[in-house]
Structures are given as C-alpha cells and as structure tokens.
Design a protein around this motif. Structure first.
Motif, short mmCIF file in Angstrom:
data_model
loop_
_atom_site.label_atom_id
_atom_site.label_comp_id
_atom_site.label_asym_id
_atom_site.label_seq_id
_atom_site.Cartn_x
_atom_site.Cartn_y
_atom_site.Cartn_z
N UNK A 59 0.80 -1.13 -0.26
CA UNK A 59 -0.16 -0.47 0.58
C UNK A 59 0.82 1.22 -0.07
N UNK A 60 0.48 2.02 -1.19
CA UNK A 60 0.87 3.50 -0.58
C UNK A 60 0.49 4.82 0.45
N UNK A 61 1.03 5.01 1.75
CA UNK A 61 0.45 5.76 2.40
C UNK A 61 1.20 6.84 2.68
N UNK A 82 7.02 7.24 -11.78
CA UNK A 82 5.80 5.66 -11.19
C UNK A 82 7.50 5.26 -10.33
N UNK A 83 8.86 5.27 -10.65
CA UNK A 83 9.27 3.81 -9.89
C UNK A 83 10.22 4.77 -8.94
N UNK A 84 10.40 4.25 -7.35
CA UNK A 84 10.98 4.84 -6.40
C UNK A 84 12.28 4.19 -6.30
N UNK A 85 12.54 4.61 -5.97
CA UNK A 85 14.85 4.66 -6.03
C UNK A 85 15.23 5.01 -4.12
N UNK A 116 18.51 1.31 -6.14
CA UNK A 116 17.94 0.42 -6.52
C UNK A 116 16.70 0.72 -5.79
N UNK A 117 15.48 0.20 -7.54
CA UNK A 117 14.91 0.97 -7.65
C UNK A 117 14.02 -0.46 -6.41
N UNK A 118 12.65 0.32 -5.05
CA UNK A 118 12.63 -0.06 -3.94
C UNK A 118 10.68 -0.43 -4.09
N UNK A 119 10.59 0.66 -4.84
CA UNK A 119 9.02 0.68 -4.58
C UNK A 119 7.86 1.01 -6.46
#
Length: 658
Positions: free
Chosen positions: A349-351, A574-577, A648-651
């Motif tokens: 989930x994204x909170x 849309x990517x989180x690193x 590193x891509x993490x989400x």
C-alpha cells in the motif's frame, strides 16, 4: 450473531447446492427496477448490495456514485465471497459527499450557501463534532465531521466567521497559501449555513462538494464476512474519531467481520480514518470520556476481556487482506484498528499525507495505527509524509513488519508501544529524522537500514495483555521492563544528535542494559523490584555510520563515523529508488544467518520468534528477494550492494491504485 444473519447463513448453505452465482451490473445509466444484468443494470450499488448472495459479484461501471454501501450479506468462505469491483479499465468513484451549488457572495471573497437540514436526513456532519477517548487536543475549539472541498481539495475549518477573511496560518502544518482555503458553518433548527473562502475561485463555476455521509463502504451490521472490494476510488467520509475504546468506523471497513479483501483502491479524504479494521461498540463506547471514572488504559483492558467473552478469535474476526491501495489525506489514520486486524496481511500500500492538517490531535494517529495486531503481517508498504509512519500499540504478538519503506514522516517512522513480543522487524528502510520510538520489549530488529534517531521511553505502570502463541486467548498481563530486544545485522546511519537524554543515535540507547550471561535476575523478591528490572538485550553484528553509536557491550560491530552513506529516496516517474553508498565495512562485518534458533523466545510471553504458522523463521532473503549468503549475510536490507554508490528500485506506484 443476530438472528437474521444466522437464518441467512443456514439458508445460504442449503441453497448453495442449487443456486448458480450471479453477476450484477451497476451503471449511471441504469435503473434500480432493472434486473441487474449487463444489458439491464441497476443504477445504485446499494441496490445490488441488498440482494447479493455468496458467490455473487457486483461490477460497477464508470461514473461517480454518491452512496453509503451497506452490504446486507457476506460470503460463506474464501471461495464463496461477494465481490464488489470496478469494471476493468473504467474509473468508478464512490463518495460520501454531494455537490453543492447556489453559492452567493457574502462579503469580499467570502461565499455562503444555506442548506435545508432535511437535505442531511438523520445525520448532519455540521452538527456532529469530532470526539472520543484518546482525542487529546482540539486546540481550544470544536471540529465538525463535515468537510468542504473545491475541485477535490479540502479546505480548513475555522471556528469563527471573521477568521475566514484572514490569511494567517492556521497551525504549524498549514502554510499561508494553504490557509486561504477556509470554511465555517452555523446550524439552526431549519438550515445549515456554510461560509467559505475559495482563494478567489467562483464556487458556482467549480466543483464544490461537502461531506454528508459518515462512511462510504461499511456494513451497519457486524459479521458480514468474506467480502472483496477492488478497483474503486473512494472519498469524502464524515468519519468519527476511532479510538481503541469505541466503535471504530472508517471510510471503508469490515465492521467486526472476517475475511475481507480490500485491494487496488484509492482511499482519500476521510475526516478521521481511511480503512478501519477495528472493533464495534458493544465492547466499549468512550467510557473514559463519557463516564469520567476509570482511566482509559483500564477501560482498554476491559475492552479486551469483554471482546474475548463475545467471541473475539481467529474463527470469527480478522484474517483480512489489505493490498495495493493508495491511502491519503486522512486526519487520524490511513489504516486503524483495535482487535479486528488479527491474523491479517497489509501489504504493497502507498500511504501518505496522514494527519498533516493537524487541526486536532490524539493518540491514534499514523499511516497505520493498530492495537492487538496478533500474527499480522505488515510488509512492502510505502509510508511517507505522515505525522507518523507505523504505530503498533498493545499486544503486537507474532506481528511481522518487513520490507517497508519509511521516509519524511514528521514524528517518527515506527512507534513500538507497550508490546511484549515476540515481534520481528526486518529488512525495512527507515529514513525519517526519528526512526524508532521504543516503549516495548521482545522485538527482533534484523537487517534494517535505520537512518534516524532512536527514542527510549519507560512504561512500568502500563500493564498490557500477552497471549498464548498464535491465539487471542490471554495468558497474562504485565508492565514493560525494557530490554529483551534483539538487534542483528542492521545498518545505522543517523546524522543528527540531540541533548535529549531519551534520544539516541544508535544502540547506545541500550548502554547499561545487561546481557543474558550476567547475573541479572538475582535478589528480585518484591514486585516493585521486578518492575524496575532491565531485561537482557541481544545485540551483535551491526554497522554504524555517521553519528550512530553502538551498544557499549556489543562484541562484534564496525563503527565508521567518517563515512556518510547519503541514503535518500528518489522518485522517477512511477518508480521509487533508494540511493545509498557503502564502504568496505559492508562486506567486512562478521555476521551470521538469523533464525528462530538464534533468536529463541521473547521473555514475557515465552513464545519463540517464529512464523505465524509456527514454523521456523529463517532470514534467508533480502528486501529484493535475493538469496542471502547463508554463512555471512550482508548487513542491512540488501545483500548485493556494491562498494560505492548504489541505486535500487524499491517500489513501483504502477502496482497500486492512484
């Protein structure tokens, strides 16, 4: 269980041998007198919710539905659920608000509208105020359950009409630009009048909505089990404050049921709580504030035993799945719950933006705030820009917090309060200024990246329950001694220090605690002696960067105060690193594979650190699911970092509903 539901379940079991599951359709172009087929759809979701039987699905087509969905029946089991879903590729909103037109210019840039009270039926959010146990500060005023939105953005409520004209900041969380969006209400016997400052916009030319319903998707009855809710955008609920000692309502929730799946939804703008996995009212309803006799802590203990007497167990409550949702803009919690989240999974989930307006404050705030999360798994969530990230309070036994990402949370990432363990916190990324508030014992912190401070607080008089393994049955009650914590294979990189004697940069927080090899238990004859006892700690093989300091009796560690890993979060599309540097210490640190046999059992519960099914816990994979070196795994969440800079891509936000 009420008589109507019992009869229904018996009837459903009998009829399931003869009935074929039905698929109902709902469309804005439909009619509730239709048959509910794709060619002849209903107009409201509520019509389908009144008649859907186990095995049925309700597919809702594009549009905005302004309803309170109150399912009459639930499913029978995991295979015979009732599924509510947005049609594939179609945008479906369910809102607890209504559009308001007919605004008139009152004075200057202030507009007003008068609404007949009959518009609200039997619930007027502009008469109802935020109230309940553990609501600790309303800053000298009342706050209504209503809310006003322009083009989807919530305004700030003001307690005096003349303040609507002023542009001063409302509180520490609201800058002067945001404070221009303001509203005020007055209610008499016949009408509700709302005044608002829309920052120069004409409300008759924009979309202005106000809360009118207390919730959006929430059964009025308890025991409505095995429901799936997927793919919707849900917003604008006038939810009440949801403490652990009262009925806990959310914009969406199962209301003391079992086996819900809430997935792939956008959940936003609840006055208090987004998703509630909490308790119902019969086990306690704000007796602390209403009766003013016993303290809230005692009332909460009573709630636990009352719930047990009324069937609180794995057989009837919990086992929910909450996944792939975006949860934002709620002023108490993104997800909350007391007792009702047992044996559940909350993941991916994204909170964010939870309790950021800060117009009122209480002890139930956070991206996720759970009490009694027995054997609950909280993993792979992106939790940021909230007042606080995750708060686990009371009876977090068998709970696992794994592979979550915390950053930019105002107060702290993880508040671990009055729990006895065993709890496992592994492979998480914690990068807010304060990473952990520790008021518990019996927690194993393994392979985490901890970038902020650690705050230690005492709670010797907070007697909280602990349980038999993997059960709601209470084995005893005890205060918190502190200690019995395990820290193995973590990376600490705090870069700030404080003169606060409870705030620490690393595991120097445990200086003065005994080791299990010490004679720590001798001469403890009186209860008061034991209440003041510090329990042994188990600390080994941690890596310390920046200002982070080790436990002074830690035999195996590496401290490199001259190295800054510069850990940070970066969004690209849309990517989180995660960006992080490591030096050779990362590969030189002596470690070992962490298993149940290494961790043993938590002191108070005498229960092993193991998986929720009772099998052995083995930390043999990292944050990215890479296999760890079984002889000498690397510290921190990642096994395969290279010396120097890493990205590193993490989400991936494509994996959640936006």
């Amino acid at each position: 269980m009420n008589l109507k539901l019992s009869v229904f379940l018996i009837f459903s079991v009998f009829m399931s041998h003869f009935l074929v599951s039905q698929e109902f359709h709902v469309s804005k172009r439909g009619n509730d007198n239709n048959s509910g087929t794709k060619k002849s759809p209903f107009k409201t979701i509520s019509k389908a919710a009144k008649i859907a039987l186990p095995g049925s699905s309700i597919t809702v087509h594009e549009g905005t539905y302004r309803e309170w969905i109150n399912p009459a029946f639930g499913g029978l089991n995991d295979n015979d659920r009732i599924i509510y879903q947005a049609a594939q590729g179609e945008e479906v909103w369910i809102k607890g608000s209504e559009i308001i037109t007919g605004w008139k210019l009152h004075k200057g840039s202030i507009w007003k509208v008068q609404i007949n009270n009959s518009f609200f039926n039997d619930f007027n959010p502009y008469e109802e105020i935020v109230k309940g146990d553990w609501l600790m500060n309303t800053f000298g005023r009342e706050h209504h359950l209503g809310e006003v939105y322009i083009n989807g953005e919530a305004l700030y409520e003001i307690d005096e009409l003349n303040k609507v004209f002023h542009e001063t900041a409302l509180n520490r969380a609201a800058d002067s630009e945001a404070s221009k969006y303001k509203w005020f209400c007055e209610v008499d016997d016949k009408t509700t009048t709302i005044y608002a400052n829309f920052k120069g916009l004409n409300p008759n030319e924009e979309i202005v909505e106000i809360n009118v319903r207390p919730t959006v998707f929430f059964p009025k009855q308890t025991g409505i089990n095995y429901i799936t809710v997927r793919g919707f955008k849900m917003a604008h609920a006038a939810t009440q404050w949801a403490p652990p000692t009262a009925h806990q309502e959310g914009l969406i929730g199962p209301n003391w049921s079992k086996g819900w799946i809430i997935e792939n939804n956008l959940i936003s703008d609840s006055k208090c709580t987004g998703i509630s996995l909490g308790k119902e009212s019969s086990t306690g309803q704000n007796e602390w504030t209403n009766l003013k006799v016993k303290h809230g802590t005692q009332r909460q203990r009573e709630v636990v035993f009352d719930a047990l007497s009324k069937g609180w167990s794995k057989e009837s409550i919990g086992s929910h799945i909450v996944r792939n949702n975006t949860i934002k803009n709620c002023e108490q919690a993104g997800i909350c719950g007391h007792l009702g989240a047992i044996f559940s999974e909350i993941y991916n989930n994204h909170i964010y933006n939870i309790h950021t307006k800060q117009q009122f404050f209480g002890y139930e705030t956070g991206g996720i705030k759970l009490h009694a999360a027995i054997d609950t798994s909280i993993h792979r969530n992106l939790i940021h820009n909230n007042y606080r990230g995750l708060w686990l309070d009371w009876q977090s036994q068998g709970t696992r917090v794994s592979k979550n990402i915390f950053y930019n949370n105002f107060n702290e990432d993880f508040f671990n309060e009055v729990n006895h363990g065993p709890m496992v916190v592994d492979n998480n990324i914690m990068l807010s200024e304060n990473s952990i508030i520790n008021v518990s014992q019996g927690t194993a912190y393994l392979h985490n990246l901890i970038g902020g401070n650690i705050l230690m607080r005492l709670a010797p008089s907070r007697f909280t329950p602990y349980h038999f393994p993997h059960s709601t049955a209470v084995a005893g009650l005890m205060g918190i001694n502190h200690g019995d914590d395990h820290f193995y294979n973590n990376i600490f990189s705090c870069n700030t220090s404080s003169k606060n004697n409870q705030l620490f940069t690393g595991l120097n927080a445990f200086n003065g605690f005994p080791l299990s090899s010490d004679s720590w238990y001798q001469d403890m004859k009186r209860p008061n002696d034991f209440a003041a006892l510090k329990l042994p700690v188990f600390i080994e093989s941690n890596l310390y960067y920046n200002k982070a300091l080790p436990f002074n009796r830690e035999q195996i560690n590496i401290v490199n105060s001259n190295f800054d890993p510069s850990a940070s979060i970066q969004h690209i599309g849309e990517k989180v690193f995660l960006k992080i540097n490591v030096d050779k210490s990362y590969k030189r640190l002596e470690t070992r594979l962490i298993t149940t046999s290494i961790l043993g059992s938590s002191f108070q519960t005498e229960t092993p650190f193991e998986n929720s099914d009772g099998s052995e816990l083995v930390l043999n994979s990292d944050f990215s699911n890479n296999q760890r070196d079984l002889k000498s795994p690397k510290p921190g969440p990642f096994e395969l970092l290279r010396i120097g800079e890493n990205k590193i891509e993490i989400f991936n936000l494509n994996g959640v509903k936006n």
